[in-house]
Design a protein around this motif. Structure first.
Motif, short mmCIF file in Angstrom:
data_model
loop_
_atom_site.label_atom_id
_atom_site.label_comp_id
_atom_site.label_asym_id
_atom_site.label_seq_id
_atom_site.Cartn_x
_atom_site.Cartn_y
_atom_site.Cartn_z
N ARG A 120 31.49 -16.92 -25.18
CA ARG A 120 31.02 -15.53 -25.13
C ARG A 120 30.44 -15.12 -26.49
O ARG A 120 29.38 -14.50 -26.56
CB ARG A 120 32.17 -14.59 -24.74
CG ARG A 120 32.62 -14.73 -23.30
CD ARG A 120 33.72 -13.74 -22.95
NE ARG A 120 33.22 -12.37 -22.92
CZ ARG A 120 33.98 -11.32 -22.70
NH1 ARG A 120 35.28 -11.47 -22.48
NH2 ARG A 120 33.46 -10.10 -22.69
N ALA A 124 26.38 -14.62 -27.26
CA ALA A 124 25.97 -13.35 -27.87
C ALA A 124 25.22 -13.59 -29.18
O ALA A 124 24.23 -12.90 -29.48
CB ALA A 124 27.19 -12.46 -28.11
N TYR A 125 25.67 -14.59 -29.94
CA TYR A 125 25.02 -14.90 -31.21
C TYR A 125 23.60 -15.43 -30.99
O TYR A 125 22.65 -15.01 -31.66
CB TYR A 125 25.85 -15.92 -32.00
CG TYR A 125 25.39 -16.08 -33.44
CD1 TYR A 125 25.90 -15.27 -34.44
CD2 TYR A 125 24.43 -17.03 -33.79
CE1 TYR A 125 25.47 -15.38 -35.75
CE2 TYR A 125 24.00 -17.17 -35.10
CZ TYR A 125 24.53 -16.33 -36.08
OH TYR A 125 24.10 -16.45 -37.38
N ARG A 127 21.78 -14.93 -28.33
CA ARG A 127 21.00 -13.82 -27.76
C ARG A 127 20.44 -12.92 -28.86
O ARG A 127 19.28 -12.52 -28.82
CB ARG A 127 21.89 -13.02 -26.82
CG ARG A 127 21.21 -11.84 -26.14
CD ARG A 127 22.25 -10.92 -25.53
NE ARG A 127 23.11 -10.34 -26.58
CZ ARG A 127 24.35 -9.93 -26.38
NH1 ARG A 127 24.91 -10.05 -25.19
NH2 ARG A 127 25.04 -9.40 -27.37
N ASP A 128 21.28 -12.64 -29.85
CA ASP A 128 20.87 -11.72 -30.91
C ASP A 128 19.99 -12.38 -31.96
O ASP A 128 19.09 -11.74 -32.52
CB ASP A 128 22.10 -11.12 -31.59
CG ASP A 128 22.91 -10.22 -30.67
OD1 ASP A 128 22.35 -9.79 -29.63
OD2 ASP A 128 24.08 -9.97 -30.97
#
Length: 369
Positions: A120, A124-125, A127-128
């Motif tokens: 997760r 998220a990393y 994605r950003d």
């Protein structure tokens, strides 16, 4: 396998960020561009999709391996991902028609895989911060050496990979007495694309990535197809030349994913590397011709420029991705050519977009008439 006996492993990103986990039993080191797939099922099809060649796959689904593997659920001749990163890896499986477990299958194909990673946080990393090169390894005590090895991995931008996954020799699938004949340019073709054509009474001849228009025409086809595949579409000059020749003669032409990008490039529309690609089986697309929505399977890290497409006098945008408004499909206004950025042959699904194969066959039928 007991949890406490498993070897430590890590994911090292190009910017120096590290995530730790455990080896699932296949020790070693692997490199590639790290990406994530949001699909909740179909891991075997993902791992064998030629479009993922050169990429380390992070699965957003928490459980991988729980239903084992089945020899019939593959999209190519073997595993194409560079490595796997997951949260929970199932060493046992529970499905009646499986042929074995995922760990043995990975060992057979010499694939490095690690689990117990906080996927997760990793997703998220990525994605950003965007898709980037990474290295996964069980050699957790030699970070400096891993960083040096990672620094030598080429960027996906500008990288030609179709030649790594394409067939070496042309081959025929289907009944040679079928109603229709299609020449397919293999720049990373999935088996389910061929299955979808064959079940529509098509005999398909699949040609290597560097085949010429003359090669494809030697099959005397009723239509032409340019497949999906890995890497940057810009270096595929031979494929772009083939597309130009088909379009010039106004033969029926259908392109999927990388093939869609090749068709755009052959019309002077440029492509670009996305901050993060679209990878999953729940991407919403709107068909601008019908007004209907489709849930689609997608797998691409490059896209065609929307502004250039909108201003092109011979091109019409037919589909749009509803998450980010990127171009998901085009057709030529005065030629028998269309393409989509997603996968209508989706396996295990969804099947909202299978009508595109019917559309291709209908184009061929009208052309023959």
């Amino acid at each position: 396998m007991k949890y406490q006996t498993r070897k430590k492993a890590l994911v090292l990103l190009a910017d120096g960020t590290i995530f730790y986990g455990k080896s699932v039993g296949i020790e070693g080191t692997s490199t590639g561009e790290i990406c994530f797939n949001t699909g909740m099922t179909g891991y075997q099809e993902i791992f064998t999709d030629p479009s993922y060649f050169g990429q380390i796959m992070v699965t957003a689904n928490a459980h991988i391996g729980n239903y084992g593997v089945n020899d019939n659920e593959v999209e190519s001749d073997g595993i194409k991902i560079s490595g796997l990163v997951c949260r929970n890896f199932s060493f046992t499986h529970s499905r009646a028609d499986s042929n074995g477990n995922l760990k043995d299958w990975f060992e057979k194909h010499k694939i490095v895989a690690i689990s117990d990673v906080d996927t997760r946080a990793l997703v998220a990393y990525i994605r950003d911060n965007g898709a980037m090169n990474a290295i996964i390894s069980t050699d957790v005590d030699n970070i400096d050496a891993l960083k040096q090895q990672l620094s030598e991995v080429p960027s996906m931008e500008g990288l030609e990979l179709a030649s790594k996954v394409s067939t070496k020799e042309a081959y025929i699938v289907g009944d040679e007495n079928a109603t229709y004949r299609v020449s397919a340019l293999d720049i990373g073709i999935k088996k389910n694309i061929i299955r979808n054509l064959v079940k529509r009474d098509v005999c398909v001849k699949v040609f290597p990535y560097d085949a010429s228009f003359e090669d494809l025409s030697s099959f005397n086809p009723d239509g032409y197809f340019i497949s999906n595949g890995p890497g940057d579409p810009a270096p595929l000059h031979a494929a772009q030349k083939v597309a130009k020749e088909i379009i010039k003669r106004d033969f029926p032409l259908f392109g999927i994913c990388l093939g869609h990008q090749v068709i755009a490039l052959s019309n002077g529309i440029s492509t670009y590397k996305m901050h993060n690609g679209h990878r999953g089986i729940n991407h919403p697309v709107k068909n601008l011709l019908t007004g209907k929505g489709e849930i689609t399977s997608q797998n691409h890290g490059f896209a065609i420029h929307k502004e250039e497409t909108e201003s092109h006098k011979d091109i019409e945008i037919t589909h749009i991705h509803l998450n980010d408004n990127t171009v998901a499909g085009i057709r030529m206004k005065n030629k028998n050519t269309f393409s989509v950025q997603y996968h209508p042959e989706a396996s295990p699904g969804p099947h909202d977009s299978e009508y595109l194969f019917d559309q291709f066959i209908d184009n061929i039928r009208k052309s023959k008439e």
